[in-house]
Design a protein around this motif. Sequence first.
Motif, short mmCIF file in Angstrom:
data_model
loop_
_atom_site.label_atom_id
_atom_site.label_comp_id
_atom_site.label_asym_id
_atom_site.label_seq_id
_atom_site.Cartn_x
_atom_site.Cartn_y
_atom_site.Cartn_z
N ARG A 165 1.06 -1.09 0.03
CA ARG A 165 -0.04 0.03 0.09
C ARG A 165 0.88 1.40 0.06
O ARG A 165 0.37 2.39 -0.68
CB ARG A 165 -0.82 -0.11 1.11
CG ARG A 165 -2.12 -0.99 1.14
CD ARG A 165 -3.00 -0.62 2.01
NE ARG A 165 -2.54 -1.38 3.36
CZ ARG A 165 -3.05 -2.60 3.87
NH1 ARG A 165 -3.74 -3.41 2.92
NH2 ARG A 165 -2.88 -2.97 4.95
N LEU A 166 1.81 1.10 0.70
CA LEU A 166 2.96 2.33 0.61
C LEU A 166 3.55 2.50 -0.81
O LEU A 166 3.68 3.73 -1.27
CB LEU A 166 4.06 2.08 1.80
CG LEU A 166 3.70 2.12 3.33
CD1 LEU A 166 4.89 1.96 4.07
CD2 LEU A 166 3.09 3.59 3.66
N ALA A 167 3.92 1.69 -1.40
CA ALA A 167 4.21 1.68 -2.65
C ALA A 167 3.38 2.07 -3.73
O ALA A 167 3.88 2.75 -4.77
CB ALA A 167 4.77 0.23 -3.12
N ALA A 168 2.09 1.91 -3.29
CA ALA A 168 1.03 2.51 -4.33
C ALA A 168 0.60 4.01 -4.14
O ALA A 168 -0.02 4.55 -4.84
CB ALA A 168 -0.33 1.85 -4.01
N ARG A 169 1.17 4.60 -3.07
CA ARG A 169 1.10 5.96 -3.05
C ARG A 169 1.76 6.64 -4.29
O ARG A 169 2.62 6.11 -4.90
CB ARG A 169 1.69 6.28 -1.79
CG ARG A 169 1.19 6.00 -0.25
CD ARG A 169 1.94 6.67 0.98
NE ARG A 169 1.39 5.97 1.93
CZ ARG A 169 2.01 6.47 3.24
NH1 ARG A 169 2.82 7.41 3.28
NH2 ARG A 169 1.26 6.26 4.16
N PRO A 170 1.38 8.04 -4.39
CA PRO A 170 1.92 8.80 -5.45
C PRO A 170 3.26 9.14 -5.16
O PRO A 170 3.69 9.36 -4.02
CB PRO A 170 1.07 10.10 -5.33
CG PRO A 170 -0.23 9.64 -4.87
CD PRO A 170 0.12 8.57 -3.90
N GLY A 171 4.12 8.92 -6.21
CA GLY A 171 5.67 9.73 -5.84
C GLY A 171 6.30 8.51 -5.07
O GLY A 171 6.03 7.33 -4.98
N ARG A 172 7.49 9.09 -4.42
CA ARG A 172 8.40 8.32 -3.59
C ARG A 172 7.79 8.24 -2.14
O ARG A 172 7.73 9.25 -1.82
CB ARG A 172 9.91 8.72 -3.92
CG ARG A 172 10.94 8.45 -2.82
CD ARG A 172 11.30 7.05 -3.10
NE ARG A 172 11.63 6.36 -4.46
CZ ARG A 172 12.79 6.61 -4.85
NH1 ARG A 172 13.73 7.52 -4.21
NH2 ARG A 172 12.99 6.03 -6.27
N THR A 173 8.06 6.93 -1.63
CA THR A 173 7.75 6.93 -0.10
C THR A 173 9.20 6.18 0.33
O THR A 173 9.48 5.06 -0.47
CB THR A 173 6.47 5.90 0.09
OG1 THR A 173 5.39 6.58 -0.56
CG2 THR A 173 6.37 5.86 1.33
N VAL A 215 11.37 3.26 -9.01
CA VAL A 215 10.88 2.45 -7.91
C VAL A 215 10.24 3.44 -6.85
O VAL A 215 10.55 4.45 -6.38
CB VAL A 215 12.08 1.98 -7.10
CG1 VAL A 215 11.75 1.14 -5.98
CG2 VAL A 215 12.77 1.11 -8.09
N PRO A 216 9.15 2.99 -6.66
CA PRO A 216 8.30 3.78 -5.59
C PRO A 216 8.31 3.77 -4.03
O PRO A 216 8.12 4.75 -3.28
CB PRO A 216 6.86 3.54 -5.84
CG PRO A 216 6.80 2.10 -6.45
CD PRO A 216 8.12 1.87 -7.22
N LEU A 217 8.93 2.60 -3.72
CA LEU A 217 9.09 2.50 -2.19
C LEU A 217 10.61 2.31 -2.00
O LEU A 217 11.32 1.23 -2.65
CB LEU A 217 8.26 1.45 -1.71
CG LEU A 217 8.30 0.96 -0.21
CD1 LEU A 217 8.03 2.29 0.64
CD2 LEU A 217 7.63 -0.29 0.17
N VAL A 218 11.07 2.81 -1.10
CA VAL A 218 12.68 2.57 -0.68
C VAL A 218 12.57 2.24 0.78
O VAL A 218 11.74 2.75 1.50
CB VAL A 218 13.54 3.82 -0.71
CG1 VAL A 218 14.72 3.60 -0.14
CG2 VAL A 218 13.66 4.18 -2.24
N VAL A 219 13.10 1.21 1.10
CA VAL A 219 13.12 0.77 2.46
C VAL A 219 14.44 0.84 3.12
O VAL A 219 15.64 0.35 2.36
CB VAL A 219 12.58 -0.97 2.65
CG1 VAL A 219 12.95 -1.27 4.12
CG2 VAL A 219 11.11 -0.84 2.18
#
Length: 212
Positions: A19-27, A129-133
């Motif tokens: 769900r975090l990855a589906a947010r607009p932009g970079r999370t 890549v939308p989500l960086v951990v």
Amino acid sequence: MTSEPAPDTLDSLVEDARRLAARPGRTILGLTGAPGAGKSTLAAALADALGPELLALAPMDGFHLDDAILHERGARGRKGAIDTFDDAGYAALLARLRSQAPDEIVYAPRYERDLETSIGSALPILPSVPLVVTEGNYLLATTGAWPQARAALDEVWFLDLDPQVRNERLVERHVRHGEDPGRAHQRAFGPDHDNAVAVEALRENATRIVRL
């Protein structure tokens, strides 16, 4: 009597990360907790589940100061303590990832545990890549440049694990990477314990407590 909340499952954590990855932009999601809490393990599991198009890893451990510097400072025996990291370098990397240009590849360092050294520019992070951990002990620290690092994170999950299990994992980890059992026990219940106390004191500042 208030019952303890049910532990989080890997499946539920994967779905929350998705769900975090589906947010607009970079999370940018931070995983923190005491040494041995399972930060690296969870980060790798999320990466495997979401795949490289959705998730990239940028661990804090890539900013360990080199052993030669720690020996010079008399701090080699405390490796892993908060002052044995390049906090400003880590904050700068997160700031770049926060505002990464569409045509820019950001290269993060990787910590090679078998060699106990950092390898620079080892983890390419694409702008698509939308989500960086990122994961590490001191994401919630309030000294030095750590607050700047925290400001770049959208969420910080604090991993809560039974201390006995955590300490057993630490001893096993040190043995797996070449320590004899006696020395591994000393590290787990010495410097690692001191670091754990400091990290646990910051848990209430996390976005979420993940109970494993």
